[in-house]
Every structure is written in structure tokens, then in C-alpha cells.
Design an enzyme around this catalytic site. Structure first.
Site, PDB file in Angstrom:
ATOM      1  N   LYS A  36       0.839  -1.211   0.000  1.00 37.63           N
ATOM      2  CA  LYS A  36       0.000   0.000   0.000  1.00 37.63           C
ATOM      3  C   LYS A  36       0.864   1.248   0.000  1.00 37.63           C
ATOM      4  CE  LYS A  36      -1.507   1.698   4.015  1.00 37.63           C
ATOM      5  NZ  LYS A  36      -1.301   3.105   4.410  1.00 37.63           N
ATOM      6  N   ASN A  37       1.877   1.280   0.898  1.00 41.43           N
ATOM      7  CA  ASN A  37       2.666   2.505   1.073  1.00 41.43           C
ATOM      8  C   ASN A  37       3.654   2.736  -0.041  1.00 41.43           C
ATOM      9  OD1 ASN A  37       1.233   3.054   3.309  1.00 41.43           O
ATOM     10  ND2 ASN A  37       2.807   2.448   4.766  1.00 41.43           N
ATOM     11  N   ARG A 106      -4.507  11.117   3.813  1.00 45.13           N
ATOM     12  CA  ARG A 106      -3.304  11.927   4.033  1.00 45.13           C
ATOM     13  C   ARG A 106      -2.318  11.746   2.900  1.00 45.13           C
ATOM     14  NH1 ARG A 106       0.213  11.626   6.639  1.00 45.13           N
ATOM     15  NH2 ARG A 106       0.568  13.726   7.361  1.00 45.13           N
ATOM     16  N   CYS A 130      -3.723  12.862  12.645  1.00 45.33           N
ATOM     17  CA  CYS A 130      -4.611  11.688  12.677  1.00 45.33           C
ATOM     18  C   CYS A 130      -4.487  11.101  14.077  1.00 45.33           C
ATOM     19  CB  CYS A 130      -4.213  10.687  11.601  1.00 45.33           C
ATOM     20  SG  CYS A 130      -2.628   9.911  11.924  1.00 45.33           S
ATOM     21  N   ARG A 135       1.554  14.531  12.485  1.00 39.01           N
ATOM     22  CA  ARG A 135       1.941  14.296  11.081  1.00 39.01           C
ATOM     23  C   ARG A 135       2.319  15.589  10.345  1.00 39.01           C
ATOM     24  NH1 ARG A 135      -0.304   9.244   9.901  1.00 39.01           N
ATOM     25  NH2 ARG A 135       1.306   9.045   8.317  1.00 39.01           N
ATOM     26  N   ASP A 321       4.956   0.512  11.973  1.00 36.13           N
ATOM     27  CA  ASP A 321       3.677  -0.034  11.498  1.00 36.13           C
ATOM     28  C   ASP A 321       3.429  -1.456  11.987  1.00 36.13           C
ATOM     29  OD1 ASP A 321       3.773   1.629   8.250  1.00 36.13           O
ATOM     30  OD2 ASP A 321       3.335   2.344  10.264  1.00 36.13           O
ATOM     31  N   ARG A 413      -8.360  -0.006   4.840  1.00 39.58           N
ATOM     32  CA  ARG A 413      -7.470   0.919   4.123  1.00 39.58           C
ATOM     33  C   ARG A 413      -6.149   0.243   3.777  1.00 39.58           C
ATOM     34  NH1 ARG A 413      -7.041   6.582   7.110  1.00 39.58           N
ATOM     35  NH2 ARG A 413      -5.637   6.791   5.333  1.00 39.58           N
TER      36      ARG A 413
HETATM   37  C1  EPZ Z   1       4.796   6.880   6.080  1.00 44.01           C
HETATM   38  O1  EPZ Z   1       4.116   7.973   6.680  1.00 44.01           O
HETATM   39  C2  EPZ Z   1       3.784   5.742   6.027  1.00 44.01           C
HETATM   40  N1  EPZ Z   1       2.641   6.136   5.214  1.00 44.01           N
HETATM   41  C3  EPZ Z   1       3.323   5.396   7.443  1.00 44.01           C
HETATM   42  O2  EPZ Z   1       2.452   4.275   7.352  1.00 44.01           O
HETATM   43  C4  EPZ Z   1       4.553   5.004   8.271  1.00 44.01           C
HETATM   44  O3  EPZ Z   1       4.161   4.729   9.604  1.00 44.01           O
HETATM   45  C5  EPZ Z   1       5.573   6.151   8.258  1.00 44.01           C
HETATM   46  O4  EPZ Z   1       5.915   6.468   6.889  1.00 44.01           O
HETATM   47  C6  EPZ Z   1       6.843   5.800   9.008  1.00 44.01           C
HETATM   48  O5  EPZ Z   1       7.426   4.670   8.456  1.00 44.01           O
HETATM   49  C7  EPZ Z   1       2.729   6.110   3.869  1.00 44.01           C
HETATM   50  O6  EPZ Z   1       3.770   5.799   3.317  1.00 44.01           O
HETATM   51  C8  EPZ Z   1       1.497   6.497   3.104  1.00 44.01           C
HETATM   52  P1  EPZ Z   1       7.120  10.135   8.186  1.00 44.01           P
HETATM   53  P2  EPZ Z   1       4.798   9.457   6.688  1.00 44.01           P
HETATM   54  O7  EPZ Z   1       7.041  11.434   7.466  1.00 44.01           O
HETATM   55  O8  EPZ Z   1       5.552   9.666   5.431  1.00 44.01           O
HETATM   56  C9  EPZ Z   1       7.879  13.055  11.817  1.00 44.01           C
HETATM   57  C10 EPZ Z   1       0.537   2.988   7.823  1.00 44.01           C
HETATM   58  O9  EPZ Z   1       0.053   2.520   8.867  1.00 44.01           O
HETATM   59  N2  EPZ Z   1       7.943  14.128  10.822  1.00 44.01           N
HETATM   60  O10 EPZ Z   1       8.298   9.235   7.951  1.00 44.01           O
HETATM   61  O11 EPZ Z   1       3.749  10.437   7.047  1.00 44.01           O
HETATM   62  C11 EPZ Z   1       6.442  12.560  11.963  1.00 44.01           C
HETATM   63  O12 EPZ Z   1       5.735  13.382  12.880  1.00 44.01           O
HETATM   64  C12 EPZ Z   1       1.094   4.407   7.814  1.00 44.01           C
HETATM   65  O13 EPZ Z   1       0.620   2.374   6.735  1.00 44.01           O
HETATM   66  C13 EPZ Z   1       8.367  15.389  11.233  1.00 44.01           C
HETATM   67  O14 EPZ Z   1       8.677  15.586  12.421  1.00 44.01           O
HETATM   68  O15 EPZ Z   1       5.809   9.280   7.915  1.00 44.01           O
HETATM   69  C14 EPZ Z   1       6.614  11.171  12.504  1.00 44.01           C
HETATM   70  O16 EPZ Z   1       6.781  11.266  13.904  1.00 44.01           O
HETATM   71  C15 EPZ Z   1       0.970   5.072   9.174  1.00 44.01           C
HETATM   72  N3  EPZ Z   1       8.429  16.396  10.330  1.00 44.01           N
HETATM   73  C16 EPZ Z   1       7.932  10.715  11.875  1.00 44.01           C
HETATM   74  O17 EPZ Z   1       8.584  11.893  11.373  1.00 44.01           O
HETATM   75  C17 EPZ Z   1       8.095  16.206   9.009  1.00 44.01           C
HETATM   76  O18 EPZ Z   1       8.179  17.156   8.213  1.00 44.01           O
HETATM   77  C18 EPZ Z   1       7.748   9.762  10.704  1.00 44.01           C
HETATM   78  O19 EPZ Z   1       6.949  10.438   9.752  1.00 44.01           O
HETATM   79  C19 EPZ Z   1       7.664  14.912   8.594  1.00 44.01           C
HETATM   80  C20 EPZ Z   1       7.595  13.891   9.514  1.00 44.01           C
END
Ligand code: EPZ
Length: 448
Positions: A36-37, A106, A130, A135, A321, A413
Site C-alpha cells: 500500500k505505502n 493523508r 490523525c 503528522r 507499522d 485501508r
Molecule cells: C509513512 O508515513 C507511512 N505512510 C506510514 O504508514 C509510516 O508509519 C511512516 O511512513 C513511518 O514509516 C505512507 O507511506 C502512506 P514520516 P509518513 O514522514 O511519510 C515526523 C501505515 O500505517 N515528521 O516518515 O507520514 C512525523 O511526525 C502508515 O501504513 C516530522 O517531524 O511518515 C513522525 O513522527 C501510518 N516532520 C515521523 O517523522 C516532518 O516534516 C515519521 O513520519 C515529517 C515527519
């Protein structure tokens, strides 16, 4: 305005629940769907080209439908042919992503990079928080600004513009404060059509980032270093069509392996790329599972499960995850465990639901301390996000009696037909439409 397909599916999911009779051993083989991701960001990448792109092994999920609705709203064309999606971004007529679609998915924020690179402008609502955290998209915005975009955030909408008529983004060196998956992917897509070379330092190394690079390279992009902390992108003027297969979903694979472990069964899970699950396989073996690799799949067998400690980390560390699904296993282990959630600020909500099933868990901040119990007891439980819902299904498989798992609008989802896959290897699971039962009630009471 017709109701987007995803919305109607989601309404049905909100009314339904899974009824699980636990305590059954499972046996056989489980098929893993496409990731999915990965599929979501690959769909967004199709906006970068005017040519047709075929994505194979795309799972039938509500999030995928939602992303398709998003691309269609921008003028893209998307249609499914079996397990493939055929996409074409030739007729992009809008650079404004609708709030309703971004709010319900998102991941549609991924469109900001391709839209900006392709049209010189993008107006995308902030995705908002969320259940699991705020996020933020600070890193995404910082990187786009570094590439020359003028970015403002007003009234909840991110507006990015490349100044000057017909100008392109400029290559830049960008350092991410945290290895954000979404920011890495957004900036890779924007840099692919930029003028000059871009370097992303402290980039995310997840397999989905590598998969995105694979598609972009197949479309003619020049990218080196995907899967390492430093990714170099030499911008090109155009990207052409491609025919590309999405990687197997490592998170679904891990969830299915955990179904074998929590029921103390022996199951084969295929296809699996073991390198995508290194930290998880190590933890499963530490907990007492035996895992055999056979080239295309993994066979996991488990009799006794010991408690282990785990901390979620960016790839190649233990994936956030799979934290909730793994915690369900540890609730049934012999001995103590500690689970520390380091990625998201609010991703332990499944603990309360497991406690209602008799789990012995104490939380302190982002850490859960677990004392394994011999048997969980079935109960009505609520999944609060995609992976928490999966964790509840796993707990139901192991519990005494019946467990009703609500929150299927989350589960659907990210997991294509999870109950069908588990039923096929011996689980007892029924999807029940609560509304249908209510509608039947009057006749039942008259009959009574
Ligand atoms: C991706 O989300 C995945 N979603 C998430 O999967 C997954 O948990 C996550 O990566 C981490 O591996 C998709 O790919 C669609 P991040 P993403 O930006 O890109 C912080 C699922 O269950 N952060 O790597 O949104 C953020 O707050 C979903 O399939 C900042 O601080 O994750 C978080 O604590 C849930 N500033 C951490 O980084 C930023 O500008 C990881 O977020 C961006 C992120």
C-alpha cells in the site's frame, strides 16, 4: 457531485465488524498483496509524465481508491485492469487538490511535489493530524523552498509556486531534520524534473523509497543512492511512461507472520523479500519463532513465545507499522516485554483495547510494559488506526471466545481481504454488517 467510491466503501466499513472465534490453530499458505505505502506514492508519481504508466500488483484497498479519486480530480485518468492500474497524467487541468479528498487520505499530500514539478504550481490542503500523531509536513515544505518554490500556508492550504513563467524548480542540496518517508518521496519526485542536481541528506531508507526510485528510473529519471541516507537526483526535462510492478507489502507480510506466531501455528507467507523485514524477523526469532526462507516465501512455526523488548526506529530498524501487531503477540508471551514507540507520539491506543481482553500492560509515556498472560479473553474491541485494527484481529485469533473487532474503516485501508486470507488457513472470522442486522431486527421480533 457523485460520492467518491472510497467514501461509500468506507461507510459500509464503518457499519461492519469482524466476529472472530479464537483459539484455533492455523495451517497452510498466505498470499501477500502489493505494498500500500508504495502503490500510493507510485500513483502520485504518474503525474510527472504525460505518458501512460501501468502499475502491477496494486492491492484493492480503499486508500488506493481514494488516491485514484484524487488523481482523477486533477485531470488524470486511472483505471484498473485486474491487479494493475493504468494511469495517465497527460490532461492535468488543475493544480488544486480538493480538501475532502486530502482530509480522507493523508497520502494524497504526495501530489504536491509532482504537481509543482509538472505545472509550476500546487495548492494542497495541509493533511492534518490523525489518531497516531500530528503528522507535520515541515520537511516537505523546507525542501520545496530549497528548490526555489515560493511556499505559503494560509487557511490550512499549502500553496507552492515556481516563480517566473514556465520556470522549473532548481536542483538543491537538502538535509532532512528527520528521515521522513513522505518528505523523502515528495522531494525525490519534485527533483526528478528540476533543473540541475539535487541531493537529499538524512533521507529515509524504507523499501518504499527504493520502489519509488525504481519507478522514476523506469520513467527516465536519473537517481542514485535510494535506500541509503544520501540520494542524488539529476533532473531531466521530461519523464516517459513505464510498466512497473509494486513490491510485496512488508507490513502485511509481517502481520501474517504474526498471525502464525500468536496462534502457535505453522504458516507459509509469500511473496516476501526478507531484507524488507530484517528487524522484524530478528525479533520473531528472539521471541522463539522458527523461520525458514525458501527463496520466495517464509515459513514461520511457533510453539512457545518468550517476551522480548523492542524499539521502533526508521528503516532498517523495527517498523512502527508493526508495533501494534507485535504488541498483541507479546501480550500472550511467557514473561515480560517492553515496547517503545519512537516514531509517532500517540501510537499506543491499542493497549487499552488489549487490556479489555485481559492483557496485563502498563504504559508510561511512549513505552508499554507487558506481562504476558496465558490466554486473552474475547471482547468487543475498537481499532483506532489501521495497524491497531490489525492488532485487534490478531488478538482475537488467540483469545478465548468471541471477539468483535470494530474500526474496519481503518482495517480496509491497508489490508485487502484479511479475513478471507485467514479463514482460508483455518481461522473462524465473519464480517457482520451491523446495519443489516438492525434492519432485520423488526421481522425477527415479529417472528418471536
Ligand atoms: C509513512 O508515513 C507511512 N505512510 C506510514 O504508514 C509510516 O508509519 C511512516 O511512513 C513511518 O514509516 C505512507 O507511506 C502512506 P514520516 P509518513 O514522514 O511519510 C515526523 C501505515 O500505517 N515528521 O516518515 O507520514 C512525523 O511526525 C502508515 O501504513 C516530522 O517531524 O511518515 C513522525 O513522527 C501510518 N516532520 C515521523 O517523522 C516532518 O516534516 C515519521 O513520519 C515529517 C515527519
Amino acid at each position: 457531485m457523485p460520492v467518491p467510491a472510497q467514501a461509500s466503501t468506507s461507510l459500509a466499513s464503518q457499519r461492519s465488524y469482524l466476529r472472530i472465534a479464537g483459539g484455533r490453530r492455523l495451517h497452510g499458505e498466505l498470499q501477500v498483496s502489493g505494498a500500500k505505502n508504495s502503490a500510493l506514492v507510485l500513483m502520485a508519481a504518474c503525474l510527472l509524465s504525460r505518458d501512460t504508466i501501468r502499475l502491477r500488483n496494486v492491492p484493492p484497498l480503499t486508500d488506493i481508491t481514494g488516491m485514484g479519486d484524487m488523481l482523477s480530480s486533477l485531470g488524470g485518468s486511472v483505471h484498473r485492469e485486474g491487479d494493475s492500474l493504468v494511469l495517465n497524467g497527460a490532461d492535468i487541468h488543475s493544480s488544486t487538490a480538493p480538501y475532502g479528498l486530502v482530509n480522507s487520505l493523508r497520502a494524497s499530500f504526495f501530489c504536491i511535489g509532482p504537481l509543482l514539478a509538472r505545472t509550476g504550481m500546487a495548492k494542497v490542503p495541509l493533511p492534518g493530524g490523525c489518531q497516531i500523531g500530528t503528522r507535520p509536513v515541515v520537511e516537505h515544505v523546507k525542501g520545496l523552498k530549497a528548490m526555489g518554490a515560493q511556499v505559503t500556508i494560509e487557511h490550512g492550504v499549502v500553496t507552492a509556486v515556481v516563480p517566473g513563467r514556465g520556470q522549473r524548480l532548481s536542483g538543491a542540496r537538502m538535509h532532512l531534520d528527520c528521515p521522513s518517508v513522505g518528505a523523502t518521496e515528495t522531494l525525490m519526485m519534485a527533483a526528478a524534473l528540476a533543473d540541475g542536481e539535487s541531493v537529499i541528506d538524512n533521507a529515509a531508507q524504507e523499501p518504499e523509497v527504493i520502489d519509488l526510485a525504481g519507478l522514476l528510473i523506469a520513467m527516465g529519471a536519473r537517481i542514485r543512492g535510494a535506500g541509503t541516507p544520501t540520494i542524488t537526483i539529476e533532473g531531466v526535462e521530461r519523464l516517459h511512461g513505464a510498466d512497473y510492478a509494486v513490491i510485496p507489502d512488508r507490513i502485511e507480510a509481517g502481520t501474517l507472520l504474526l498471525a502464525a506466531a500468536i496462534t502457535r501455528s505453522c504458516l507459509r507467507v509469500t511473496p516476501v523479500i526478507p531484507e524488507h523485514l530484517g528487524a522484524v524477523l530478528t525479533k520473531l526469532e528472539e521471541a522463539g519463532c522458527r523461520i525458514e526462507h525458501d527463496g520466495t516465501g517464509l515459513t514461520l512455526s511457533a510453539e512457545r513465545i518468550q517476551g522480548v523488548d523492542l524499539r521502533t526506529q526508521p528503516f532498517p530498524g523495527f517498523p512502527t507499522d508493526l508495533q501494534a501487531p507485535f504488541l498483541s503477540l507479546l501480550a500472550t508471551a511467557e514473561g515480560s516485554s517492553m515496547v517503545c514507540e519512537n516514531i509517532f507520539e500517540n501510537r499506543l491506543q491499542h493497549v487499552a483495547e488489549l487490556q479489555r481482553m485481559g492483557a496485563s500492560i502498563r504504559t508510561q509515556g511512549n513505552t508499554a510494559f507487558i506481562e504476558g498472560v496465558a490466554r486473552l479473553s474475547g471482547a468487543p474491541v475498537q481499532g483506532t488506526d489501521l495497524r491497531a485494527s490489525a492488532a485487534m484481529v490478531l488478538a482475537g485469533l488467540a483469545a478465548d471466545g468471541l471477539t468483535d473487532v470494530f474500526g474496519l474503516e481503518y482495517l480496509d485501508r491497508g489490508y485487502a481481504g484479511l479475513e478471507d486470507k485467514l479463514t482460508a488457513v483455518g481461522a473462524w472470522i465473519e464480517r457482520i454488517d451491523a446495519m443489516a442486522l438492525e434492519n432485520e431486527a423488526p421481522t425477527l421480533s415479529i417472528a418471536a
